[in-house]
Design a protein around this motif. Structure first.
Motif, PDB file in Angstrom:
ATOM      1  N   ILE A 352     118.401 -59.304  18.931  1.00 17.27           N
ATOM      2  CA  ILE A 352     119.229 -58.645  20.126  1.00 17.27           C
ATOM      3  C   ILE A 352     118.703 -59.281  21.523  1.00 17.27           C
ATOM      4  N   ALA A 353     117.396 -60.086  21.176  1.00 13.55           N
ATOM      5  CA  ALA A 353     116.679 -60.705  22.336  1.00 13.55           C
ATOM      6  C   ALA A 353     117.812 -61.909  22.917  1.00 13.55           C
ATOM      7  N   GLY A 354     118.673 -62.062  21.837  1.00 11.75           N
ATOM      8  CA  GLY A 354     119.773 -62.981  22.773  1.00 11.75           C
ATOM      9  C   GLY A 354     120.793 -62.718  23.637  1.00 11.75           C
ATOM     10  N   ILE A 355     120.930 -61.465  22.716  1.00 12.98           N
ATOM     11  CA  ILE A 355     122.207 -60.221  23.606  1.00 12.98           C
ATOM     12  C   ILE A 355     122.036 -59.904  24.842  1.00 12.98           C
ATOM     13  N   ALA A 356     120.108 -59.496  24.827  1.00 21.61           N
ATOM     14  CA  ALA A 356     120.049 -58.486  26.420  1.00 21.61           C
ATOM     15  C   ALA A 356     119.055 -58.816  26.927  1.00 21.61           C
ATOM     16  N   GLY A 357     118.319 -60.237  26.288  1.00 25.41           N
ATOM     17  CA  GLY A 357     117.313 -60.673  27.707  1.00 25.41           C
ATOM     18  C   GLY A 357     116.131 -59.376  26.886  1.00 25.41           C
ATOM     19  N   ASN A 358     114.979 -60.411  27.606  1.00 22.56           N
ATOM     20  CA  ASN A 358     113.610 -60.141  26.897  1.00 22.56           C
ATOM     21  C   ASN A 358     112.115 -60.231  28.133  1.00 22.56           C
ATOM     22  N   ARG A 359     111.420 -59.407  28.989  1.00 16.95           N
ATOM     23  CA  ARG A 359     110.999 -59.791  29.410  1.00 16.95           C
ATOM     24  C   ARG A 359     109.935 -60.414  28.534  1.00 16.95           C
ATOM     25  N   GLY A 360     109.377 -61.796  29.456  1.00 15.47           N
ATOM     26  CA  GLY A 360     108.508 -62.758  29.043  1.00 15.47           C
ATOM     27  C   GLY A 360     109.184 -63.090  27.035  1.00 15.47           C
ATOM     28  N   GLN A 361     110.447 -63.142  27.150  1.00 16.81           N
ATOM     29  CA  GLN A 361     111.319 -64.081  26.414  1.00 16.81           C
ATOM     30  C   GLN A 361     111.959 -65.286  26.828  1.00 16.81           C
ATOM     31  N   THR A 362     112.201 -65.655  28.117  1.00 20.61           N
ATOM     32  CA  THR A 362     112.968 -66.606  28.485  1.00 20.61           C
ATOM     33  C   THR A 362     113.776 -67.354  27.421  1.00 20.61           C
ATOM     34  N   ASN A 363     112.629 -68.655  27.325  1.00 16.83           N
ATOM     35  CA  ASN A 363     112.191 -69.360  26.611  1.00 16.83           C
ATOM     36  C   ASN A 363     112.761 -68.790  24.435  1.00 16.83           C
ATOM     37  N   TYR A 364     112.948 -68.058  24.605  1.00 17.09           N
ATOM     38  CA  TYR A 364     112.874 -67.246  23.028  1.00 17.09           C
ATOM     39  C   TYR A 364     114.689 -67.210  23.012  1.00 17.09           C
TER      40      TYR A 364
END
Ligand code: NAD
Length: 458
Positions: A352-364
């Motif tokens: 879901i980080a690929g859908i919502a984005g996540n702080r500290g996870q631009t690469n992931y």
């Protein structure tokens, strides 16, 4: 890692406190156990569309008791004829299934209210709601497309309202779609942590397995990152379903990998997917030992978290390489050598980080959004070869990866979803097993979140 809050909330004193202060109450989710029937009770079927016959046939083949609201005696319908619902007389159902394909304009959406309102409280715990519609892009007219698009809002709200572990999902089915594999999954305990999803099932018959308990008999499956966590659960479930599993992981995880492969009577294959010769070595192994591979599950993944301002190339590059580029390279190598036959299944693990984005996870998040892009960009061409391409996007799943999170972030991940708890690796694995099923031939180009209807990226 154990969810101490959930254990506390389920205890005697905990239950009282949780109720008193209106705290989240994580329900105990029902999960599949060998020998379970697909649905644990009657299924109420409503709606008036082109799929009613197909739904009846599928439910009939599962041997479930099908109920029809028009034949439910009036006095047993909660709130019928203006009377107050009598809890003693409400006929409980294990699932509510509604065929909305007959709704061709917005006034017709009233049928949703008419069907669901009286039965909203008449569901078993961990009940199932499935609404079937026509994908808006396939509708004949703008009013029909508008009404069909509206179904998403309804289903997602039901998923948030019903509680007690109930899931609600929407299936957009093409004419002559084979729905059996998808309905079996969504109505069963296998979909315990899949809610609020929109799934597209395309035309054409799947190849129904001879035995629904061993649908992957005679299939060879590759699972990357199988030495632990979600990968081990995937390897276990695919083995349970009858496949021979090639378990792949880095040489450093060799011991754990052998333990998993031995337990499953599978094959252990030590390989670093980022090595230059990895795709060729993998293709060679699968060709020599198995003559090809029917199911490829790209599960291996890593995180190297830092905000973009603090990110170094050493943190950025491996995440993109393991999580995305290696999937592309492996697919290309296997397809170029014709090692994936018709009926093949390519399944990516996004997030879901690929859908919502996540702080500290631009690469992931970039890598995981790329996995979604890979599915969407390759599915149409591979459909002609009879190969499906899909991805699962897990939300918060209890693994070594999430155990490393700071406590506050971990607690937020667990509670900010309709189930008020994290999912288990087996929830991801069961979803992958459905996508891998021979009966799921019409399911391609989908990204299915296994997130308990997480608020992130909703
Ligand atoms: P994990 O770290 O427990 O396991 C990942 C496995 O991949 C490890 O065994 C590791 O050795 C292997 N691996 C890493 N790099 C590799 C390489 N170069 N070659 C071969 N194998 C390699 O992770 P997990 O929590 O089980 O997650 C599995 C997948 O699910 C990952 O893709 C992850 O991004 C995704 N995911 C997990 C969560 C979660 O909540 N745990 C949420 C969303 C997505």
């Amino acid at each position: 890692m154990s969810d101490r809050y959930a254990s506390f909330a389920a205890s005697g004193p905990g239950r009282a406190l949780v109720k008193r202060f209106g705290l989240p109450q994580p329900p105990r989710l029902r999960r599949y156990r060998a020998g379970d029937s697909v649905v644990p009770g009657p299924v109420l079927v409503g709606g008036d569309g082109r799929l009613s016959g197909a739904i009846g046939k599928v439910l009939g083949s599962m041997g479930v008791e099908v109920r029809d609201p028009s034949t439910t005696p009036d006095q047993m319908v909660p709130g019928a004829e203006g009377t107050a619902p009598d809890p003693e007389r409400i006929p409980l159902n294990a699932a509510l299934v509604f065929d909305a394909t007959g709704i061709t304009a917005s006034p017709g959406l009233r049928a949703l209210y008419d069907f669901f309102h009286p039965y909203a409280r008449a569901l078993y715990p961990c009940g199932r709601v499935v609404v079937l519609g026509t994908a808006p892009e396939r509708c004949a007219t703008a009013p029909e497309a508008t009404a069909q698009r509206a179904l998403e809002g309804f289903v997602r709200s039901v998923g948030k309202e019903f509680g007690r572990g109930t899931t609600a999902n929407l299936v957009y089915a093409s004419p002559d779609a084979d729905l059996e594999s998808t309905l079996r999954f969504l109505l069963s305990a296998r979909s315990a942590y899949v809610s609020g999803q929109v799934i597209r099932v395309g035309s054409g018959p799947g190849t129904a397995p001879a035995n629904w308990d061993k649908p992957l008999a005679d299939k060879v499956a590759l699972v990357t990152g199988a030495a632990r966590g979600i990968g081990t659960a995937i390897a276990r479930v695919l083995t349970r379903e009858g496949a021979h599993v090639v378990c792949l992981d880095v040489p450093a995880a060799g011991e754990a990998l052998s333990t998993v492969a031995n337990e499953l009577s599978g094959t252990a294959f030590q390989l670093d997917l980022t090595a230059a010769d990895a795709p060729a070595r993998l293709a060679e192994h699968l060709q020599a030992r198995h003559g090809g591979v029917d199911i490829v599950v790209h599960n291996a993944g890593i995180t190297r978290d830092k905000t973009i301002a603090r990110m170094t190339p050493e943190l950025w590059d491996p995440v993109l390489d393991v999580n995305l580029s290696s999937q592309e390279r492996v697919n290309q190598a296997l397809l170029a050598e014709n090692l994936v036959p018709r009926g093949g299944r390519l399944i990516g693990v996004a997030s879901i980080a690929g859908i919502a984005g996540n702080r500290g996870q631009t690469n992931y998040a970039t890598s995981k959004a790329g996995v979604i892009g890979l599915v969407q960009s390759t599915a149409p061409a591979l459909a002609e070869a009879g190969i499906t391409v899909n991805a699962v996007a897990p939300g918060f799943i209890e693994t070594a990866m999430t155990a490393k999170m700071p406590m506050f972030v971990r607690e937020a991940g667990r509670r900010l979803n309709s189930m008020n708890q994290g999912g288990l690796p087996i929830d991801v694995a069961e979803t992958i097993a459905w996508l891998a099923n021979p009966g799921s031939a019409g399911v391609t180009g989908n990204v299915v979140r296994v997130c308990g209807q997480s608020l992130l990226g909703a």
